[in-house]
Design a protein around this motif. Structure first.
Motif, short mmCIF file in Angstrom:
data_model
loop_
_atom_site.label_atom_id
_atom_site.label_comp_id
_atom_site.label_asym_id
_atom_site.label_seq_id
_atom_site.Cartn_x
_atom_site.Cartn_y
_atom_site.Cartn_z
N ASP A 1 21.35 20.28 92.75
CA ASP A 1 20.51 19.81 93.84
C ASP A 1 19.09 19.54 93.35
O ASP A 1 18.47 18.52 93.70
CB ASP A 1 20.49 20.85 94.96
CG ASP A 1 19.61 20.43 96.13
OD1 ASP A 1 20.02 19.54 96.90
OD2 ASP A 1 18.50 20.97 96.26
N CYS B 1 19.05 16.33 91.26
CA CYS B 1 19.17 15.14 92.11
C CYS B 1 17.85 14.85 92.82
O CYS B 1 17.45 13.69 92.96
CB CYS B 1 20.29 15.36 93.14
SG CYS B 1 21.95 15.32 92.42
N THR C 1 18.42 10.79 93.13
CA THR C 1 19.72 10.16 93.03
C THR C 1 20.81 11.14 93.47
O THR C 1 20.50 12.22 93.99
CB THR C 1 19.97 9.65 91.60
OG1 THR C 1 21.17 8.89 91.57
CG2 THR C 1 20.08 10.80 90.61
N SER C 2 22.07 10.79 93.23
CA SER C 2 23.19 11.62 93.67
C SER C 2 23.86 12.30 92.48
O SER C 2 23.66 11.90 91.33
CB SER C 2 24.22 10.74 94.38
OG SER C 2 24.86 9.89 93.43
N ASP D 1 32.88 9.37 92.28
CA ASP D 1 32.94 8.71 93.58
C ASP D 1 34.28 7.98 93.69
O ASP D 1 34.54 7.04 92.95
CB ASP D 1 31.78 7.73 93.71
CG ASP D 1 31.72 7.10 95.09
OD1 ASP D 1 32.60 7.41 95.92
OD2 ASP D 1 30.80 6.29 95.32
#
Length: 491
Positions: free
Chosen positions: A74, A77, A82-83, A92
């Protein structure tokens, strides 16, 4: 930098260099690992997030493929806006509108256009490979003897090879180190270095020696190759600190032994900066033992390892100047001191840190206190006085965390010697008492104070104030000897 541009640059780095995505993001930002860690800590402070113990070692582990905890994912990010997918921490699987597949399915963070371009490039390159590789592959198989084996035998060979490959991997990952051991060592060495100038050297020596033995045991237990390099580095830093502590306790032999140990472990770890710091310690110890030639040799080894734009390089050149002065070499002193000044002018505006502490004051000190001592040895009282006064001013202006009571005491003794050379014994004695009032009167301070009292006794015999300073120093020496164990420090 716009997020889309950051993503594009990161993708290009990944495509051409093959780095993991976290490293690609860092490089796209133009950050070193140290800068990235500092930025993460700054983000935590700015956003009021939960405190973290993030270190450069942990960051390098993540870039090598170790998955961060959810909390650290976390934080990263947030840092890169970003993710987890674009940092390589997740995949993804959501379909796209065009072809039902995810442009991020490979986990490389590229958009569809770049993926097509990369695939086309690979396809074009494969035509050339198809013309060459079959022949090379057949030759390689013949050389290995596999082509002569029957199909069943070949299958058994390959199956056995797969089993061995898994065993190779298991052995490469075998370790007896707990997940937090290296982080603990990093924090412990940082705390030891902070305690060096503010706690009694005997107590710090014992604690550091205990950790040095623990690291030695860890090095003999199962560990990975990556962990071995870090353990070698930790062992070297502990020995470098033990060299200084042994010097403070008056045991030059032990100090030089640990300086050599730090050098060897730094060389084995490929850590040039550690080697240079070890030789800085060896140079100082040899100077106090009146071996200027050996000090110069240590400086040469250190300069061969140190970065040209690091404050340590300034310090090493200044050490060489001090050694030349101790050898009575005025020309050698001037040459080395000018090299120190040149190195100081080329230092970057943002100085590196050593265990969280700014090392720039060490360079500033080397340009003031070292020449003060040198000019005393060369018999130049006025130059010695000017540099000693600058050294004291430098110490007073330094941040509290960078202050060194023992070095400040030595600067006062240098100033006292300058006054003594100028024929002002009262001022010299007063400064001598101020030096002995220091909270950290280690062996180097007493050593220099002994030089002062010897000179004053010869130059101004039977002066009561001189005898008073000499008696006070004798009492401090006696107390220091009683504080040490019967046998010297365990080397």
């Amino acid at each position: 930098m716009p997020p889309t541009l950051m993503t594009t640059i990161s993708a290009e780095i990944e495509a051409h260099c093959g780095h993991r995505l976290l490293k690609c993001r860092r490089l796209a930002k133009g950050w070193t690992v140290a800068r990235a860690v500092a930025a993460a800590h700054q983000l935590v402070e700015t956003r009021g997030l939960a405190k973290v113990g993030l270190s450069e070692r942990s960051w390098k582990d993540w870039e090598a493929g170790v998955l961060p905890s959810p909390d650290y994912q976390d934080l990263l990010c947030r840092l890169f806006a970003t993710s987890p997918v674009q940092l390589g921490f997740a995949r993804d699987y959501s379909p796209t509108a065009a072809d039902g597949t995810s442009p991020l399915g490979s986990g490389n963070g590229l958009d569809g256009t770049l993926l097509e371009g990369k695939a086309a490039s690979t396809s074009a390159g494969s035509r050339t490979l198809m013309e060459v590789e079959p022949t090379k592959r057949r030759d390689a198989v013949k050389l290995a003897g596999l082509a002569m084996a029957a199909p069943v035998a070949a299958a058994q060979i390959l199956e056995q090879a797969a089993t061995e490959a898994m065993e190779f991997t298991r052995q490469a990952e075998a370790t007896s180190l707990g997940s937090g051991t290296l982080d603990h060592l990093d924090l412990a060495i940082t705390e030891f270095n902070r305690a060096y100038s503010i706690k009694p050297p005997r107590a710090v020596f014992d604690a550091v020696m205990d950790y040095r033995r623990k690291v030695d045991r860890l090095m003999k237990a199962p560990h990975t190759h990556r962990q071995e390099r870090e353990l070698l580095t930790f062992a070297g830093w502990l020995s470098e600190l033990l060299a200084w502590l042994a010097h403070d306790l008056g045991d030059a032999r032990t100090g030089l032994a640990f300086a050599t140990d730090a050098l060897v472990h730094g060389q084995e770890a490929g850590h040039g900066q550690l080697c240079a710091w070890a030789m800085d310690a060896a140079a100082s110890i040899n100077l106090y033992e009146r071996h200027p030639h050996k000090a110069r040799l240590a400086v040469a080894k250190g300069l061969a390892e140190a970065s040209a734009r690091h404050p340590l390089t300034v310090r090493l050149h200044a050490q060489a100047a001090r050694a030349a002065a101790a050898d009575g070499d005025a020309e050698g002193f001037t040459t080395a001191f000018h090299a120190a000044e040149d190195a100081h002018r080329s230092l970057p505006t943002c100085a590196p840190r050593r265990f969280g502490m700014d090392v720039m004051p060490l360079a500033d000190y080397a340009l003031t206190s070292y020449p003060a001592t040198s000019f005393i040895w060369l018999g130049q009282a006025e130059e010695a006085r000017q540099h000693a006064e600058r050294a004291l001013a430098t110490y007073k202006a330094a941040p509290k965390a960078s202050r060194s009571p023992s070095r400040e005491a030595i600067a006062r003794i240098d100033l006292a010697m300058a006054h003594a050379l100028s024929g002002a014994p009262e001022d010299a004695v007063a400064l001598g008492h101020q030096a002995l009032d220091s909270t950290r009167v280690v062996d180097s301070v007493r050593h220099r104070a002994s030089d002062l009292t010897s000179f004053l006794t010869r130059r101004f015999p039977r002066r009561p104030e001189v005898e008073g300073l000499r008696d006070r120093l004798a009492a401090l020496d006696a107390n220091a000897r009683r504080a040490l164990p019967a046998a010297g420090p365990d080397a």
